[in-house]
Design a protein around this motif. Structure first.
Motif, PDB file in Angstrom:
ATOM      1  N   GLY A 116       0.816  -1.214   0.000  1.00  0.00           N
ATOM      2  CA  GLY A 116       0.000   0.000   0.000  1.00  0.00           C
ATOM      3  C   GLY A 116       0.845   1.257   0.000  1.00  0.00           C
ATOM      4  N   LEU A 117       1.947   1.223   0.745  1.00  0.00           N
ATOM      5  CA  LEU A 117       2.837   2.391   0.801  1.00  0.00           C
ATOM      6  C   LEU A 117       3.558   2.612  -0.527  1.00  0.00           C
ATOM      7  CD1 LEU A 117       4.454   1.870   4.349  1.00  0.00           C
ATOM      8  CD2 LEU A 117       2.645   3.474   3.730  1.00  0.00           C
ATOM      9  N   GLU A 118       4.184   1.539  -1.032  1.00  0.00           N
ATOM     10  CA  GLU A 118       5.059   1.679  -2.206  1.00  0.00           C
ATOM     11  C   GLU A 118       4.297   1.746  -3.532  1.00  0.00           C
ATOM     12  OE1 GLU A 118       8.139   2.293  -2.369  1.00  0.00           O
ATOM     13  OE2 GLU A 118       8.898   1.856  -0.355  1.00  0.00           O
TER      14      GLU A 118
ATOM     15  N   THR B 152       5.398   6.069  10.581  1.00  0.00           N
ATOM     16  CA  THR B 152       5.478   5.696   9.163  1.00  0.00           C
ATOM     17  C   THR B 152       5.358   6.928   8.275  1.00  0.00           C
ATOM     18  OG1 THR B 152       4.466   3.551   9.657  1.00  0.00           O
ATOM     19  CG2 THR B 152       4.480   4.252   7.355  1.00  0.00           C
ATOM     20  N   GLY B 153       4.428   7.823   8.606  1.00  0.00           N
ATOM     21  CA  GLY B 153       4.268   9.053   7.836  1.00  0.00           C
ATOM     22  C   GLY B 153       5.499   9.927   7.915  1.00  0.00           C
ATOM     23  N   LEU B 154       6.080  10.052   9.110  1.00  0.00           N
ATOM     24  CA  LEU B 154       7.306  10.842   9.261  1.00  0.00           C
ATOM     25  C   LEU B 154       8.448  10.220   8.467  1.00  0.00           C
ATOM     26  CD1 LEU B 154       8.735  13.202  10.636  1.00  0.00           C
ATOM     27  CD2 LEU B 154       9.153  11.712  12.608  1.00  0.00           C
ATOM     28  N   SER B 155       8.523   8.899   8.459  1.00  0.00           N
ATOM     29  CA  SER B 155       9.560   8.204   7.683  1.00  0.00           C
ATOM     30  C   SER B 155       9.395   8.472   6.191  1.00  0.00           C
ATOM     31  CB  SER B 155       9.493   6.698   7.952  1.00  0.00           C
ATOM     32  OG  SER B 155       9.697   6.402   9.312  1.00  0.00           O
ATOM     33  N   MET B 156       8.143   8.517   5.736  1.00  0.00           N
ATOM     34  CA  MET B 156       7.877   8.783   4.320  1.00  0.00           C
ATOM     35  C   MET B 156       8.291  10.203   3.941  1.00  0.00           C
ATOM     36  SD  MET B 156       4.165   6.870   4.127  1.00  0.00           S
ATOM     37  CE  MET B 156       3.884   7.002   2.352  1.00  0.00           C
TER      38      MET B 156
ATOM     39  N   PRO C 276      17.997  11.259   0.229  1.00  0.00           N
ATOM     40  CA  PRO C 276      18.223  10.101  -0.657  1.00  0.00           C
ATOM     41  C   PRO C 276      18.146   8.756   0.055  1.00  0.00           C
ATOM     42  CG  PRO C 276      20.310  11.136  -0.113  1.00  0.00           C
ATOM     43  CD  PRO C 276      19.254  11.996   0.505  1.00  0.00           C
ATOM     44  N   ILE C 277      17.837   8.769   1.330  1.00  0.00           N
ATOM     45  CA  ILE C 277      17.810   7.538   2.116  1.00  0.00           C
ATOM     46  C   ILE C 277      16.493   6.802   1.909  1.00  0.00           C
ATOM     47  CG2 ILE C 277      17.984   6.564   4.447  1.00  0.00           C
ATOM     48  CD1 ILE C 277      19.566   9.036   5.259  1.00  0.00           C
ATOM     49  N   ASN C 278      16.572   5.479   1.775  1.00  0.00           N
ATOM     50  CA  ASN C 278      15.395   4.647   1.511  1.00  0.00           C
ATOM     51  C   ASN C 278      14.440   4.645   2.709  1.00  0.00           C
ATOM     52  OD1 ASN C 278      13.872   1.892   1.337  1.00  0.00           O
ATOM     53  ND2 ASN C 278      14.748   2.199  -0.705  1.00  0.00           N
ATOM     54  N   LEU C 279      13.141   4.526   2.404  1.00  0.00           N
ATOM     55  CA  LEU C 279      12.098   4.498   3.435  1.00  0.00           C
ATOM     56  C   LEU C 279      12.349   3.399   4.463  1.00  0.00           C
ATOM     57  CD1 LEU C 279       9.289   5.201   4.632  1.00  0.00           C
ATOM     58  CD2 LEU C 279       8.289   3.710   2.875  1.00  0.00           C
ATOM     59  N   SER C 280      12.790   2.235   4.016  1.00  0.00           N
ATOM     60  CA  SER C 280      12.982   1.098   4.910  1.00  0.00           C
ATOM     61  C   SER C 280      13.956   1.412   6.046  1.00  0.00           C
ATOM     62  CB  SER C 280      13.472  -0.120   4.124  1.00  0.00           C
ATOM     63  OG  SER C 280      14.688   0.166   3.460  1.00  0.00           O
ATOM     64  N   VAL C 281      14.954   2.246   5.760  1.00  0.00           N
ATOM     65  CA  VAL C 281      15.945   2.610   6.784  1.00  0.00           C
ATOM     66  C   VAL C 281      15.299   3.453   7.873  1.00  0.00           C
ATOM     67  CG1 VAL C 281      18.115   3.822   7.233  1.00  0.00           C
ATOM     68  CG2 VAL C 281      17.828   2.518   5.108  1.00  0.00           C
TER      69      VAL C 281
ATOM     70  N   MET D 212       9.711  -3.877  -2.453  1.00  0.00           N
ATOM     71  CA  MET D 212       8.679  -3.346  -3.341  1.00  0.00           C
ATOM     72  C   MET D 212       8.965  -1.919  -3.800  1.00  0.00           C
ATOM     73  SD  MET D 212       5.212  -4.732  -1.472  1.00  0.00           S
ATOM     74  CE  MET D 212       5.022  -6.443  -1.022  1.00  0.00           C
ATOM     75  N   HIS D 213      10.179  -1.463  -3.563  1.00  0.00           N
ATOM     76  CA  HIS D 213      10.495  -0.066  -3.885  1.00  0.00           C
ATOM     77  C   HIS D 213      10.336   0.252  -5.369  1.00  0.00           C
ATOM     78  CE1 HIS D 213      12.161   3.870  -3.204  1.00  0.00           C
ATOM     79  NE2 HIS D 213      13.130   3.655  -4.084  1.00  0.00           N
ATOM     80  N   SER D 214      10.572  -0.733  -6.226  1.00  0.00           N
ATOM     81  CA  SER D 214      10.503  -0.508  -7.680  1.00  0.00           C
ATOM     82  C   SER D 214       9.212  -1.035  -8.290  1.00  0.00           C
ATOM     83  CB  SER D 214      11.707  -1.166  -8.366  1.00  0.00           C
ATOM     84  OG  SER D 214      12.927  -0.639  -7.872  1.00  0.00           O
ATOM     85  N   VAL D 215       8.234  -1.389  -7.464  1.00  0.00           N
ATOM     86  CA  VAL D 215       6.991  -1.932  -7.981  1.00  0.00           C
ATOM     87  C   VAL D 215       6.226  -0.852  -8.755  1.00  0.00           C
ATOM     88  CG1 VAL D 215       5.567  -1.355  -5.962  1.00  0.00           C
ATOM     89  CG2 VAL D 215       4.987  -3.344  -7.357  1.00  0.00           C
ATOM     90  N   GLU D 216       5.501  -1.254  -9.789  1.00  0.00           N
ATOM     91  CA  GLU D 216       4.750  -0.315 -10.613  1.00  0.00           C
ATOM     92  C   GLU D 216       3.539   0.215  -9.837  1.00  0.00           C
ATOM     93  OE1 GLU D 216       5.234   0.950 -13.690  1.00  0.00           O
ATOM     94  OE2 GLU D 216       7.188  -0.019 -13.695  1.00  0.00           O
ATOM     95  N   PRO D 217       3.272   1.542  -9.907  1.00  0.00           N
ATOM     96  CA  PRO D 217       2.087   2.100  -9.241  1.00  0.00           C
ATOM     97  C   PRO D 217       0.815   1.474  -9.802  1.00  0.00           C
ATOM     98  CG  PRO D 217       3.595   3.841  -9.935  1.00  0.00           C
ATOM     99  CD  PRO D 217       4.084   2.570 -10.560  1.00  0.00           C
ATOM    100  N   VAL D 218      -0.163   1.214  -8.949  1.00  0.00           N
ATOM    101  CA  VAL D 218      -1.397   0.585  -9.412  1.00  0.00           C
ATOM    102  C   VAL D 218      -2.479   1.604  -9.736  1.00  0.00           C
ATOM    103  CG1 VAL D 218      -0.998  -1.603  -8.246  1.00  0.00           C
ATOM    104  CG2 VAL D 218      -2.105   0.248  -6.998  1.00  0.00           C
TER     105      VAL D 218
END
Length: 295
Positions: free
Chosen positions: A37-39, A53-57, A64-69, A108-114
């Motif tokens: 849902g996020l990615e 989670t919102g603050l991380s986003m 440039p740091i990934n959300l997962s970190v 799922m970082h590179s997953v296509e938007p739905v």
């Protein structure tokens, strides 16, 4: 064995292996659904969730740091807080859920938007997050440390957990307005609301339980009617009127919200003057709570 105050020490009984595996499985599934849902929905449409989670986003958007970190780093303090304030089992389940969500978002970082429509993103993003987070919470896990902080603040200040979470999210969505724009921040708030309501349904179930206490001069007739027409058993509680001093029998019955209207019809048919107290029930377990077939 006794503790320092002389009281016997209670031995902690761990969870059975089957329960641990089941819990881990459903927390994993919940984390995967939430990560998708996020990615695949929120991030491509520049919307955020609430809490940590919102603050991380937001931070992953402006750095440039990934959300997962950020999901792991920002939630770590709440893991230690949960361990101290709530317990080891909760903290381990929380840590596992956060790591599972972090791995899911990374994969799922590179997953296509739905969806690329903001209204569809609000609806389906909220539903997806609600199902994922709700499934995790229902099985004892946590994907966001905000509630742990809220529980601690509630003990120190005169605010409820809900009020603390709302205050935190107001600040986070205000920050989102500066980063993504006011319109996207408002869409994010709608998404959060849909997710919140969906979590409630997933955690509590589709059929919320109700409890009703009935004081009537026709308690036997009411009890028989509830059993025969609704298929539910009842319990008699003994009470005494403070003013009259009369002994009374109070009927207690537990049923689903879908059965509430029929319950009221039964009471009205037998005793229109019955005194009724109705309340929501968070959970029903054990005993003989089972609906009997009615004809």
């Amino acid at each position: 064995m006794k503790e320092a105050d002389g009281k016997p020490k209670t031995k902690h009984i761990g969870l059975p292996i089957g329960s641990i595996v089941k819990r881990a499985l459903f927390i994993t599934i919940g984390a995967i659904i939430t990560g998708y849902g996020l990615e695949a929905i929120l991030i491509p449409n520049q919307m955020i969730d609430g809490g940590v989670t919102g603050l991380s986003m937001i931070l992953s958007h402006i750095t440039p740091i990934n959300l997962s970190v950020f999901l792991v780093l920002l939630n770590l303090p709440f893991f230690f807080l949960g361990y101290k304030q709530i317990g080891k089992t909760f903290a381990i389940s929380m840590l596992y859920g956060i790591i599972a969500l972090s791995v899911a978002t990374s994969l799922m970082h590179s997953v296509e938007p739905v969806v690329d429509d903001h209204l569809l993103a609000v609806v389906f993003g909220g539903l997806t997050l609600g199902i994922g987070v709700g499934l995790t919470m229902r099985n004892g896990g946590v994907l966001d440390g905000t509630e742990t902080l809220a529980i601690l603040i509630e003990k120190k200040l005169p605010f409820s957990v809900g009020e603390v979470i709302m205050f935190i999210n107001v600040i986070i969505f205000a920050c989102a307005a500066f980063v993504y724009g006011l319109e996207n921040a408002l869409f994010s708030m709608l998404t959060y609301y849909i997710a919140f309501r969906t979590i409630d349904i997933v955690v509590k179930g589709m059929e919320d339980m109700k409890a009703m206490y009935i004081i009537s001069d026709h308690s036997d007739a009411l009890a028989d009617a509830i059993n025969d027409r609704l298929g539910r058993g009842v319990t008699f509680l003994h009470a005494e009127g403070a003013y009259s001093g009369e002994d009374k029998r109070v009927i207690m019955a537990v049923f689903t919200r879908l059965e509430e209207t029929k319950m009221k019809d039964i009471i009205r048919d037998i005793d229109e003057n019955a005194f009724i107290i109705s309340t929501d029930v968070a959970e029903v377990r054990g005993g003989r709570f089972k609906k009997r077939d009615i004809h």
